[in-house]
Design an enzyme around this catalytic site. Structure first.
Site, mmCIF file in Angstrom:
data_model
loop_
_atom_site.group_PDB
_atom_site.id
_atom_site.type_symbol
_atom_site.label_atom_id
_atom_site.label_comp_id
_atom_site.label_asym_id
_atom_site.label_seq_id
_atom_site.Cartn_x
_atom_site.Cartn_y
_atom_site.Cartn_z
ATOM 1 N N CYS A 43 -8.058 -2.800 -11.883
ATOM 2 C CA CYS A 43 -7.836 -1.677 -11.034
ATOM 3 C C CYS A 43 -6.483 -2.073 -10.402
ATOM 4 O O CYS A 43 -5.894 -1.369 -9.477
ATOM 5 C CB CYS A 43 -8.832 -1.244 -10.143
ATOM 6 S SG CYS A 43 -9.563 -2.662 -9.077
ATOM 7 N N HIS A 75 0.756 -1.214 0.039
ATOM 8 C CA HIS A 75 -0.021 -0.266 0.178
ATOM 9 C C HIS A 75 0.826 1.304 0.043
ATOM 10 O O HIS A 75 0.485 2.085 -0.926
ATOM 11 C CB HIS A 75 -1.034 -0.300 1.065
ATOM 12 C CG HIS A 75 -2.021 -0.892 0.942
ATOM 13 N ND1 HIS A 75 -3.111 -0.798 0.108
ATOM 14 C CD2 HIS A 75 -2.452 -2.176 1.501
ATOM 15 C CE1 HIS A 75 -3.890 -1.882 0.111
ATOM 16 N NE2 HIS A 75 -3.367 -2.455 0.811
#
Length: 574
Positions: free
Chosen positions: A504, A191
């Site tokens: 995505c 992340h």
């Protein structure tokens, strides 16, 4: 002599700046008996006063950078520091037990935290446990003479050096001062890496030893293109890298010419290239880079950047701002994807052996329908102001999708009955990130309006390899024939039902993967905004019919990732 530290290139770009060590200090202490009580009480008072002064500055910066609502948590911390009962108990323990301030602080803090955590019928009071923990950590640091790092206080150009960065850490970095970062752990799809691309700052992850090799204040050259950092570079090396940064800026300027161009292959095959965003503020970056849609709005950042569950109105304003900002181009919002490594201090989740395979994403939403329904109402209301689509994360079964869709339909009906304007063309789809779901894509395609392939998780679940673990990073193989077959199965299933499939995950902007995905028939490519123009440039060089043959050969003939990469490089001229 210059030392070179190797890592994984996570976000393109070059940065030259001082190192800022974002590492938590060791706050362990020895329990001691004290003779001079007045001196010990003064130590505590001084630590509290220093903490107050620090928090005032942090609060002021937070108001300036994040807004008054986000800064409210620091006001709560200042209130705790001014609480006579809390610190009265600490002082009493120092006096009665003649122990050092550190011991008394920890004892009283543990008592209060336990009391608040046990208030299971009052969520607000439960959340105060986290505030007490944070405040006492700050006071403890001052007692021990340790420094707590705080990105909000950075006021000069720096390169962040960290073991890892949480999503909320990364989201609060000020691009004006933070020119890049390097971490000990993580991979290209961790992340922190994803957020670095969203923030458009260079990053190197998985270096193993950045926090031990680099000292605070040292000059660092960060090369996010090659995946390395130079520690204490010479003047010549700095000049060379500044030239490299200038060349990269010129390349970006060339790509910028494609900002308003359509995304088409050399033989006229049209695709959509969109942006992944974390907050409405990121819409500007999407537009600046020529995004034709937002293929992923990570709504969980609205929850992670808040000290409590965001209200329906707060969420509505955020979604409304995003759809209006895209001026009629579609915005696909993923419902709350909390869990795994994305935690909320105010929403305690059960401790699990493997949280990535546990209670997260749609599983939380279906269990905590109060949270889910609030989010759906906010989304439905925002749909009136632009083209909005909704997708559910971590769907594993048809039953899960139907359950989530039924709740959506209930909230939609309630709003319409109440006279609230709601768009009549909202597409409701799902993330395709669990192999079990990909295997029944033909069944799910009957109910879902679209699929969005989340390759970051699909790869780690398919290969049974944690994407953030550098020890098994060799198994993160986006070009593996097994994964390509799963992707083909999903795309073919959606097309058979007249639906569309987007992607995505970070693979959508991978320059080796793009030709394969064109050949597999992917309809929408959504990526970090900084990858859009580079991908559009590549797209214009590809012949879709030739790419179809390439993808077919990769899926049927290749056995390894290496064979697929070699095949792509043989066919595609970059």
């Amino acid at each position: 002599m210059t030392k070179v530290l190797k890592g994984i290139a996570a976000s393109d770009g070059i940065a030259v700046a001082k190192a800022y060590l974002l590492v938590q200090p060791d706050l362990t202490f020895q329990e001691k008996k004290v003779d001079d009580l007045e001196k010990e009480l003064k130590r505590l008072d001084d630590a509290v006063a220093d903490s107050k002064a620090e928090l005032e500055i942090i609060k002021e910066k937070a108001v300036e950078n994040l807004g008054a609502d986000e800064a409210a948590v620091f006001e709560a911390h200042l209130t705790i520091l001014a609480d006579p009962e809390f610190f009265g108990n600490i002082k009493n323990e120092i006096k009665n037990d003649r122990v050092n301030a550190e011991k008394a602080l920890q004892d009283v803090a543990d008592q209060f935290i336990k009391i608040f955590e046990n208030m299971t019928d009052n969520q607000y009071m439960q959340e105060r446990a986290g505030d007490i923990r944070d405040v006492c950590k700050r006071v403890m640091a001052h007692l021990l003479g340790a420094k707590l790092p705080n990105p909000a206080l950075i006021n000069e150009k720096v390169v962040i050096i960290a073991h890892d960065l949480t999503p909320s850490d990364t989201a609060q970095l000020d691009r004006k001062y933070v020119k890049g970062f390097i971490t000990d752990i993580g991979g290209r799809t961790s992340h922190s890496a994803i957020m670095s691309r969203t923030l458009e700052i260079p990053a190197v992850v998985g270096s193993n030893s950045a926090t031990t090799e680099i000292k605070d204040g040292q000059l660092v050259v960060l090369d996010g293109i090659a995946g390395e950092a130079l520690i204490d570079p010479s003047e010549t090396e700095v000049s060379e890298y500044l030239k490299k940064a200038d060349d990269f800026a010129k390349q970006k300027a060339e790509w910028k010419q494609l900002k308003t161009a359509a995304s088409v292959t050399a033989d006229g095959q049209k695709v959509i290239i969109g942006a992944n965003i974390g907050t409405p503020k990121d819409v500007k970056g999407a537009n600046d880079n020529g995004a034709e849609a937002v293929g992923l709005f990570r709504s969980e950042f609205l929850y992670m950047d808040s000290s409590e569950l965001p209200t329906e109105d707060e969420q509505f304003e955020a979604y409304k701002q995003a759809v209006e900002g895209m001026n009629g181009r579609q915005v696909v919002v993923r419902t709350m994807d909390i869990g795994g490594d994305k935690e909320l201090s105010y929403l305690p989740l059960p401790k699990e052996m493997n949280p990535f395979l546990g209670f997260r994403a749609i599983r939380i939403s279906l269990k905590r329908q109060d949270i889910f329904r609030t989010q759906l109402r906010a989304l439905l209301r925002a749909s009136h102001y632009g083209k909005l689509a909704i997708m559910f994360p971590m769907i594993a079964t048809v039953k899960e999708f139907k359950a989530a869709k039924a709740i959506y339909e209930e909230e939609r009906a309630k709003l319409i009955k109440a006279g609230v304007p709601v768009a009549n063309d909202i597409e409701v789809g799902m993330m395709m990130e669990i192999p079990a779901a990909a295997m029944i894509a033909d069944k799910l395609a009957k109910y879902s309006d679209f699929f969005s392939i989340g390759t970051n998780d699909l790869i780690q679940y398919s290969m049974a390899a944690d994407r953030g673990n550098e020890r098994v990073s060799y198994l993160y193989q986006p070009y593996n024939p097994s994964l390509l077959r799963l992707i083909k199965k999903v795309i073919d299933a959606s097309h058979a039902e007249g639906k569309w499939t987007g992607m995505c995950g970070e693979m959508a902007g991978d320059q080796v993967a793009v030709p394969l995905l064109v050949g597999l028939g992917l309809d929408e490519f959504s990526m970090s905004a900084t990858s859009i123009l580079k991908t559009r440039s590549l797209m214009k060089k590809l012949n879709s019919a030739q790419m179809k043959q390439l993808a077919e050969k990769a899926v049927t003939d290749c056995e390894t990732t290496e064979e697929v990469v070699e095949l792509v490089k043989k066919v595609v001229k970059y």
